[in-house]
Design a protein around this motif. Structure first.
Motif, PDB file in Angstrom:
ATOM      1  N   ASP A   1      11.562  27.553 -40.904  1.00  0.00           N
ATOM      2  CA  ASP A   1      12.224  28.667 -40.218  1.00  0.00           C
ATOM      3  C   ASP A   1      12.382  29.860 -41.152  1.00  0.00           C
ATOM      4  O   ASP A   1      12.211  31.012 -40.744  1.00  0.00           O
ATOM      5  CB  ASP A   1      13.609  28.228 -39.718  1.00  0.00           C
ATOM      6  CG  ASP A   1      13.522  27.105 -38.702  1.00  0.00           C
ATOM      7  OD1 ASP A   1      13.057  27.368 -37.581  1.00  0.00           O
ATOM      8  OD2 ASP A   1      13.897  25.963 -39.044  1.00  0.00           O
TER       9      ASP A   1
ATOM     10  N   GLN B   1       6.266  33.470 -36.654  1.00  0.00           N
ATOM     11  CA  GLN B   1       7.618  33.225 -36.134  1.00  0.00           C
ATOM     12  C   GLN B   1       8.609  32.915 -37.248  1.00  0.00           C
ATOM     13  O   GLN B   1       9.824  32.950 -37.039  1.00  0.00           O
ATOM     14  CB  GLN B   1       7.608  32.076 -35.112  1.00  0.00           C
ATOM     15  CG  GLN B   1       7.425  30.684 -35.695  1.00  0.00           C
ATOM     16  CD  GLN B   1       5.955  30.313 -35.898  1.00  0.00           C
ATOM     17  OE1 GLN B   1       5.090  31.171 -36.059  1.00  0.00           O
ATOM     18  NE2 GLN B   1       5.677  29.019 -35.886  1.00  0.00           N
ATOM     19  N   SER B   2       8.105  32.578 -38.428  1.00  0.00           N
ATOM     20  CA  SER B   2       8.972  32.275 -39.564  1.00  0.00           C
ATOM     21  C   SER B   2       9.531  33.561 -40.166  1.00  0.00           C
ATOM     22  O   SER B   2       8.939  34.633 -40.055  1.00  0.00           O
ATOM     23  CB  SER B   2       8.198  31.513 -40.634  1.00  0.00           C
ATOM     24  OG  SER B   2       7.687  30.296 -40.139  1.00  0.00           O
TER      25      SER B   2
ATOM     26  N   HIS C   1      18.096  37.144 -36.498  1.00  0.00           N
ATOM     27  CA  HIS C   1      17.051  38.122 -36.163  1.00  0.00           C
ATOM     28  C   HIS C   1      17.417  39.537 -36.604  1.00  0.00           C
ATOM     29  O   HIS C   1      17.003  40.522 -35.994  1.00  0.00           O
ATOM     30  CB  HIS C   1      16.748  38.098 -34.665  1.00  0.00           C
ATOM     31  CG  HIS C   1      16.420  36.745 -34.127  1.00  0.00           C
ATOM     32  ND1 HIS C   1      15.252  36.076 -34.429  1.00  0.00           N
ATOM     33  CD2 HIS C   1      17.134  35.906 -33.343  1.00  0.00           C
ATOM     34  CE1 HIS C   1      15.252  34.901 -33.842  1.00  0.00           C
ATOM     35  NE2 HIS C   1      16.380  34.771 -33.182  1.00  0.00           N
TER      36      HIS C   1
END
Length: 226
Positions: free
Chosen positions: A61, A93-94, A141
């Motif tokens: 992540d 996405q990481s 985010h």
């Protein structure tokens, strides 16, 4: 309370520093967060872990990359920037958090332009609180830059001067005392091409006397070099 598992890879060649990062994140994580932290001390270990995580469809992540790490044995990955670029291309996405001791405007802008990381921390700014804040905000985010990075960005913004990465590198090399005839060894350009770029830079920065010293003063005053 439902737990969220967060997979993390930290790459730094200083074991005590990595241990400090790990302890900070584990001590400040939220109750709902379960952290799985893997570590790598060089580019070979890191790229192996990155590729394996992607292959098994369990990408990390968040990645923490120190810029200055031992290169890979095949020479393909020379720094944490190269690893971050690989992640950007292969696991978009990481999230990427860059850590570095470098404080020069040129190097900071190069990382921002080439990697555009979600987190960017200068180690001299770093505290346990700031590391924890960066981690949580990037997870949420958001983008987190440490104070030195923000100061350089704010210093450059009012001038709206746009120069490409090669011109920025030429400015940086001149500022370190490298002579024009030797710059070609660093940027793989002919001497005449470098002279043309220097002339263009002097126009952009309104250097009327044509001197390299004046160019350096103007570039420094506007935050392009430190």
């Amino acid at each position: 309370m439902e737990q969220r598992t967060i997979r993390i890879l930290m790459t730094d060649d200083h074991p005590m520093i990595i241990e400090g990062y790990q302890n900070t994140l584990l001590a400040t994580k939220k109750e709902s967060q379960n952290l799985i932290i893997d570590v790598a001390s060089n580019a070979d270990e890191s790229i192996k872990a990155i590729k394996y995580s992607i292959d098994i469809k369990k990408p990390y992540d968040i990645y923490f990359f120190d810029v200055s790490i031992p290169a890979s044995s095949d020479g393909r990955y020379q720094s944490g920037m190269d690893l971050a670029a690989y992640v950007n291309d292969n696991s978009p996405q990481s999230k990427v958090i860059i850590l570095t001791m470098f404080e020069e405007s040129y190097r900071i802008n190069k990382i921002l332009n080439e990697i555009n990381p979600e987190g960017f921390l200068i180690k001299s700014d770093l505290t346990a609180s700031e590391l924890s804040s960066a981690f949580q905000r990037v997870l949420n985010h958001e983008v987190f830059y440490s104070s030195t990075v923000n100061t350089i960005i704010k210093k450059m913004q009012p001038y709206k001067i746009d120069i490409d990465s090669i011109n920025h590198e030429i400015l940086y090399l001149i500022s370190t005392g490298i002579k024009t005839k030797d710059i070609a060894k660093h940027v793989n350009m002919s001497l005449s091409a470098i002279e043309k770029r220097k002339k263009h830079l002097k126009i952009i920065f309104a250097v009327d006397d044509g001197k390299d010293e004046t160019l350096m003063e103007e570039a420094k005053s506007k935050g392009f070099i430190s």
